[in-house]
Design a protein around this motif. Sequence first.
Motif, mmCIF file in Angstrom:
data_model
loop_
_atom_site.group_PDB
_atom_site.id
_atom_site.type_symbol
_atom_site.label_atom_id
_atom_site.label_comp_id
_atom_site.label_asym_id
_atom_site.label_seq_id
_atom_site.Cartn_x
_atom_site.Cartn_y
_atom_site.Cartn_z
ATOM 1 N N TYR A 12 1.508 1.024 -10.771
ATOM 2 C CA TYR A 12 1.813 0.616 -9.390
ATOM 3 C C TYR A 12 0.905 1.301 -8.393
ATOM 4 N N LEU A 13 0.609 2.569 -8.683
ATOM 5 C CA LEU A 13 -0.339 3.271 -7.811
ATOM 6 C C LEU A 13 -1.688 2.569 -7.842
ATOM 7 N N LEU A 14 -2.090 2.140 -9.040
ATOM 8 C CA LEU A 14 -3.395 1.509 -9.190
ATOM 9 C C LEU A 14 -3.477 0.215 -8.406
ATOM 10 N N ILE A 15 -2.421 -0.575 -8.481
ATOM 11 C CA ILE A 15 -2.480 -1.905 -7.862
ATOM 12 C C ILE A 15 -2.541 -1.805 -6.338
ATOM 13 N N THR A 16 -2.094 -0.674 -5.782
ATOM 14 C CA THR A 16 -2.136 -0.571 -4.313
ATOM 15 C C THR A 16 -3.556 -0.633 -3.787
ATOM 16 N N ILE A 17 -4.501 -0.098 -4.566
ATOM 17 C CA ILE A 17 -5.872 -0.045 -4.025
ATOM 18 C C ILE A 17 -6.502 -1.436 -3.911
ATOM 19 N N PRO A 18 -6.458 -2.274 -4.973
ATOM 20 C CA PRO A 18 -6.936 -3.655 -4.761
ATOM 21 C C PRO A 18 -6.139 -4.401 -3.700
ATOM 22 N N LEU A 19 -4.867 -4.094 -3.614
ATOM 23 C CA LEU A 19 -4.048 -4.745 -2.582
ATOM 24 C C LEU A 19 -4.589 -4.401 -1.206
ATOM 25 N N LEU A 20 -4.949 -3.130 -1.062
ATOM 26 C CA LEU A 20 -5.515 -2.674 0.197
ATOM 27 C C LEU A 20 -6.793 -3.444 0.519
ATOM 28 N N PHE A 21 -7.647 -3.576 -0.494
ATOM 29 C CA PHE A 21 -8.895 -4.317 -0.282
ATOM 30 C C PHE A 21 -8.608 -5.745 0.138
ATOM 31 N N SER A 22 -7.615 -6.369 -0.519
ATOM 32 C CA SER A 22 -7.323 -7.753 -0.188
ATOM 33 C C SER A 22 -6.815 -7.857 1.242
ATOM 34 N N LEU A 23 -6.028 -6.855 1.649
ATOM 35 C CA LEU A 23 -5.517 -6.894 3.016
ATOM 36 C C LEU A 23 -6.638 -6.704 4.029
ATOM 37 N N ILE A 24 -7.592 -5.818 3.690
ATOM 38 C CA ILE A 24 -8.718 -5.618 4.613
ATOM 39 C C ILE A 24 -9.432 -6.937 4.851
ATOM 40 N N GLY A 25 -9.619 -7.709 3.759
ATOM 41 C CA GLY A 25 -10.287 -8.995 3.875
ATOM 42 C C GLY A 25 -9.565 -9.948 4.820
ATOM 43 N N PHE B 87 -5.425 -1.766 -17.395
ATOM 44 C CA PHE B 87 -4.718 -0.495 -17.537
ATOM 45 C C PHE B 87 -3.253 -0.733 -17.903
ATOM 46 N N SER B 88 -2.649 -1.740 -17.278
ATOM 47 C CA SER B 88 -1.207 -1.922 -17.467
ATOM 48 C C SER B 88 -0.892 -2.738 -18.718
ATOM 49 N N THR B 89 -1.732 -3.740 -19.014
ATOM 50 C CA THR B 89 -1.383 -4.633 -20.124
ATOM 51 C C THR B 89 -2.269 -4.440 -21.345
ATOM 52 N N HIS B 90 -3.359 -3.698 -21.200
ATOM 53 C CA HIS B 90 -4.342 -3.503 -22.272
ATOM 54 C C HIS B 90 -4.957 -4.825 -22.722
ATOM 55 N N HIS B 91 -5.001 -5.793 -21.823
ATOM 56 C CA HIS B 91 -5.645 -7.057 -22.166
ATOM 57 C C HIS B 91 -6.832 -7.292 -21.264
ATOM 58 N N GLU C 158 6.705 -12.575 -27.791
ATOM 59 C CA GLU C 158 7.704 -12.017 -26.892
ATOM 60 C C GLU C 158 7.208 -10.657 -26.434
ATOM 61 N N GLU C 159 6.145 -10.722 -25.642
ATOM 62 C CA GLU C 159 5.557 -9.444 -25.242
ATOM 63 C C GLU C 159 5.992 -9.110 -23.824
ATOM 64 N N THR C 160 6.479 -7.929 -23.655
ATOM 65 C CA THR C 160 6.808 -7.489 -22.304
ATOM 66 C C THR C 160 5.780 -6.457 -21.894
ATOM 67 N N PHE C 161 5.202 -6.665 -20.718
ATOM 68 C CA PHE C 161 4.192 -5.721 -20.243
ATOM 69 C C PHE C 161 4.876 -4.463 -19.740
ATOM 70 N N GLN C 162 4.307 -3.331 -20.128
ATOM 71 C CA GLN C 162 4.887 -2.046 -19.702
ATOM 72 C C GLN C 162 4.238 -1.596 -18.395
ATOM 73 N N PHE C 163 5.076 -1.300 -17.430
ATOM 74 C CA PHE C 163 4.530 -0.811 -16.155
ATOM 75 C C PHE C 163 5.143 0.531 -15.827
ATOM 76 N N ASN C 164 4.272 1.462 -15.456
ATOM 77 C CA ASN C 164 4.794 2.749 -15.005
ATOM 78 C C ASN C 164 4.255 3.050 -13.612
ATOM 79 N N LEU C 165 4.514 4.265 -13.181
ATOM 80 C CA LEU C 165 4.136 4.642 -11.822
ATOM 81 C C LEU C 165 2.632 4.490 -11.595
ATOM 82 N N SER D 290 -6.552 -15.564 -21.046
ATOM 83 C CA SER D 290 -5.601 -16.297 -21.860
ATOM 84 C C SER D 290 -4.528 -15.388 -22.453
ATOM 85 N N LYS D 291 -4.781 -14.074 -22.402
ATOM 86 C CA LYS D 291 -3.817 -13.146 -22.996
ATOM 87 C C LYS D 291 -2.763 -12.692 -22.001
ATOM 88 N N ILE D 292 -3.003 -12.896 -20.728
ATOM 89 C CA ILE D 292 -2.053 -12.350 -19.755
ATOM 90 C C ILE D 292 -1.178 -13.446 -19.152
#
Lengths: 115, 773
Positions: free
Chosen positions: B445-458, B344-348, B435-442, B352-354
Amino acid sequence: MEWLFAILVGCLYSAGLYLMLQRNMFKLVLGMCLISHGANLLIFTAGGLTRNLPPIFSEVTSVTSQITDPLPQAFVLTAIVISFGVTAFLLVLVHRTHKTLNTDDIDDLIKTDLQ
Amino acid sequence: MFILLIVFLPFLSVILLSGVFSLNKILRAIILSIPPFLALFISMSYLNKQLPIFQLNWLPTLGIDLYFESSYFQLLFGIFILTIGIFIHFFATIYLQKDPSLNSWFFWFFTFMGSMLGIVFSANLFLLFLFWELTSLASFFLIGHYHEQEEARKSAWEALLITGGGGLCLLTGFIMLFILTGTVNLPELQDKFNSSESSFFLNTAVSLILLGIMTKSAQYPFHFWLPDAMTAPAPASAYLHSATMVKAGVFLTFRLSPIFSNIYLWHALLITCGGFTFFWGAFCSLREDSIKKALAYTTVSTLGLLTCLIGIGTPEMIYSAMLLLFAHAIYKAGLFLFAGSIEFSTHHKYLSKIKGLWLKQPLFLITALLLILSLAGVPLTFSFYAKEELIHTLFQLDSINALIVTLLIVIGNILLVGFATRFLIIPLYKNENREETFQFNLSSYLLITIPLLFSLIGIVIPLSPYLTDIFHKLSPELLPNITENNYTEITTKHNQTYLLLLPSFITWVAGISFGLYFIFKNNISKEPHLTALATRIYQQSINQLLIQSDRITRFFQNGKLRSYLQTFTLAVLLVSFISVIAESEIIQSNILSHILHTEHKTTTYDFILISIIIAGIFGVIFAKTKLTAVICLGLVGYGMAVIFLIFSAPDLAMTQFIIETLTVSLFVFVFYHLPEQHLHRRRFTKYQNLIICAIFGVVMGFLTLSASSIQTHLSISSYFTTKSLHEAHGGNIVNVILVDFRGFDTLGEITVLAIAGIGTYALLRYQRLKKHE
């Protein structure tokens, strides 16, 4: 008597089928007509053949056992009329097809596109 | 009752969807999540109590009951499905925020959730099958969500064909079980089954059921649909292809393993297939560059491990398999969601692309690290706990099998750790090329919280005594023999298994070096040939199926009226021949007696009449011009009218005269303008036609004879003849029948005639209109 009718029915059916297997659309319609004659005659024969006892009450015949079975006749009457409707529609359809495609050959109708 | 609620509440969301169509997306997502929340609440509050079973006879003669039951394990699995489902629902709402077909996503998502819960709780195998196929269907639509892409459509088909085909095998297996035992309700089955001994029939049933399980759980050689299904949106992969649907097969093995525990084939197939799949999936994941596909391969591998463990089948093994199932559900759903947020954030989509992502976004790095540690089974994570449990129990088994399995597991784990290393290290590199800069918006960041939550549960689960206790409670159900004392002993022993860290340590070292080797080797992303072979076999058979059915269709549906008529006639002839031969004696005696006993004499006039008609028929066939043919047709028709007249049917005769006149004039009117065209069949075809027609005529004549000689039922005509004069007040019975007794028939007949008339008129008029133009 029935055996003679059986032969007639057989002839009507086989001739009708033979005509339908031809390439002419015109013959297809003729075949349909013959087959419908055959079907009518089959029902009529299966209902029983009697001479001179029409299913009409009059002064002479008032006892029910003396008349022929009216039910197959009613069926056949319906069938005759319906088959006329079908034949008329089919005829005009074949006519249109002939006008549009300029052919009478059924095998030319395999493709749906106009040439 | 509550158990029914749990299963059907997600379906309520599906219904709710039609009401909230017009609301904005966030509100819609929240409203739709209410029913699953309710279901979650119910199942949580009943976790430590016994949920009453629900049983309702549906089709008792076929053995299909609406029968739901719940054990502790089932409830826990249900809670997992609901919890992960709700998280993924919110993730998907953000992930698919710009998707125009979000509503169809919601529809299939909640359908899937409900049917998955149905699989978990149903205690009737046929009911389970129903939900099983429903998940296949829902997964077809979820995988093919981006249906404008050809890849997505293809892989959706693949998944549907393979899991659906497996489902059919499963159904066959269930039916065979039903034939064998007379019931498919799981609790009764368990009682009845212990007595029955293994036979060929039973073995066939077991292998069919296993085929269903293996296709659903993506076991080798059916595993290839899972990596291919990664064209699905990331939330679908997270839910279907890691946490729930592919676990359905494993879950069914759990349910069935107490029943089939005495069958050798069951264990043998599960162990070999599962073991090989575990190894092979892990190996493929090492070489795959696409993030989601690589994750799919690791899923395949874990599924293999689970299948293998259940195949071994001792209670301890099953317990550790259960733990592993839950641990895997948490971290793998997290990983897929993580892959989704990267996409979603990088479209990759490719590792090897990220390159450089980890360093730019520490939040991503932390999430990746935690999830990957779970995957590799590093201490302090839930999956470490599960894996230690597993190795511990494995060491307690003393047999050659156990040794082989242990070896396999160690190798598989090494490969998995290798994958983990690759996954962590490649994005650490600096991005040199662009020279690619990944674009991040709100949203990202909202999206990444959910996998983060899963990782913390583990991580949290093994640390919290309360949560660990939930999973400990799984074992007493499986190990009824051990007393409470023993049970605590075992659990305390688990805390001292750090001595067994040695094999794990070896695993990690070997795995990391493997991973580094594959990073430097750099010739990745080529599909390993065993997988490619399975894919090719699948594609070949699909292609062949299409080609062959096309050929058959072309043969029968060739567009030629002649061949249709021939096929039809031949079929009729065949059927009538068979029936005539079957009842030849009765028919023969009937006809003979009929001919002998009828008094009608055949007069000369009849002969003349009928020969005229037959002459007319021949005239129609051999006429050179259309006009002659039409005249001959008229001859036949008028002949028929005369027959009707002679044999007491004056109404028929009149009608026939009128109709025949009309028909002949119509023929002349229509065909007079058209040119003659003489078309001939080939000589061979002509003879062929002649023979078929002759046989057909003979059969029809025979039919006429037998029809007039056999009376199977009493004639209903007497009703009409007696009532006609007194009640309908009509002397002509045929007329009375037509307009009074069967008046509605006549109305229908008139309607048909009217329609034919309108059609005829329209065809003629259309032509005239065209001329005007």
